[in-house]
Design an enzyme around this catalytic site. Structure first.
Site, PDB file in Angstrom:
ATOM      1  N   ALA A 163      -5.807  -0.306   8.356  1.00 44.69           N
ATOM      2  CA  ALA A 163      -6.083  -1.715   8.623  1.00 44.69           C
ATOM      3  C   ALA A 163      -7.186  -1.825   9.674  1.00 44.69           C
ATOM      4  CB  ALA A 163      -4.815  -2.414   9.121  1.00 44.69           C
ATOM      5  N   ASP A 205       0.835  -1.200   0.000  1.00 41.34           N
ATOM      6  CA  ASP A 205       0.000   0.000   0.000  1.00 41.34           C
ATOM      7  C   ASP A 205       0.872   1.254   0.000  1.00 41.34           C
ATOM      8  OD1 ASP A 205      -2.752  -1.021   0.191  1.00 41.34           O
ATOM      9  OD2 ASP A 205      -2.076  -1.862   2.091  1.00 41.34           O
ATOM     10  N   ASP A 221      -9.793  -6.852  -1.306  1.00 35.51           N
ATOM     11  CA  ASP A 221      -8.887  -6.243  -0.334  1.00 35.51           C
ATOM     12  C   ASP A 221      -9.698  -5.728   0.848  1.00 35.51           C
ATOM     13  OD1 ASP A 221      -6.905  -4.946   1.059  1.00 35.51           O
ATOM     14  OD2 ASP A 221      -6.464  -3.465  -0.501  1.00 35.51           O
TER      15      ASP A 221
END
Length: 229
Positions: A145, A35, A176
């Site tokens: 996250a 990322d 994802d």
């Protein structure tokens, strides 16, 4: 569909065990998900080209860059310089740029992907979907996250599978966000080709990557009834 691929999200790894975890995962996965966030497209700032270079020192596996950035042109050029195998751009900031950047990525011998935020419809990428090597569906809000799993987004994966079959498109379908024991069964029913696994699905399960991988594999196989290759 062939066996699914597992692509670990390296922003979720234990950085104090960087070499240990990369060395182990090299033997078990087919790519790494990295990322790149600029603090503008999303409020967070995470990994960098420098980090990708450190991964390159320990692994020859393909790297997939998820560009959560406003200036797609600048970062695509950075990824091309690094010869990042997969360059995945956000559809929300591609207006007026999509064809040019996809061609630039392909001309460099690399693969072009597009990522869809939860609020973005699959129809938004119809003008260039035939050119894509991968489409990534966000099943969480992007940027951090541990976000809440948004189950309705799985419908986009089903839609993309049908489109691919009908039109003979060649893109892979990736999901994802919050891929874990709690969600493996529902994700499997939608049928993506690639699962991104992060904190909840892999890296936070134990303090040891081998043990965490064993638990993740067991979780996947128990919840889906399928073997993880």
């Amino acid at each position: 569909m062939s066996a699914v691929e597992i692509s670990p999200s390296l922003m979720c790894m234990n950085l104090d065990k960087f070499k240990e975890e990369i060395t182990f995962l090299n033997e078990h996965v087919s790519s790494y998900h990295i990322d790149i966030m600029d603090g503008h497209f999303v409020p967070n700032i995470t990994l960098s080209p420098w980090f990708m270079g450190e991964v390159r020192k320990l692994s020859r596996l393909p790297l997939s860059a998820h560009l959560m950035v406003t200036d797609q042109t600048f970062w695509v050029e950075q990824m091309i310089d690094l010869k990042c195998e997969w360059i995945c751009m956000h559809a929300e900031v591609l207006s007026g740029l999509a064809f040019r950047l996809i061609d630039q990525i392909h001309d460099a011998g690399l693969k072009a992907g597009v990522v869809l935020n939860p609020e973005t419809d699959v129809t938004d990428i119809f003008p260039y979907i035939d050119l894509l090597d991968k489409v990534t569906i966000m099943t969480v809000d992007p940027g951090f996250a541990g976000q809440r799993f948004l189950e309705p987004m799985l419908d986009k994966i089903v839609q993309l599978r049908k489109l691919r079959a009908q039109a003979d498109y060649h893109y892979l379908i990736e999901m994802d966000g919050s891929s874990s024991r709690k969600t493996f069964k529902r994700i499997d029913q939608a049928g993506p080709d690639i699962y991104i696994v992060g904190r909840s699905g892999l890296f936070s399960l134990t303090d040891n990557i081998a043990d965490s991988w064993a638990i993740m594999r067991k979780d996947y196989e128990e919840m889906t009834g399928k073997k993880l290759e």
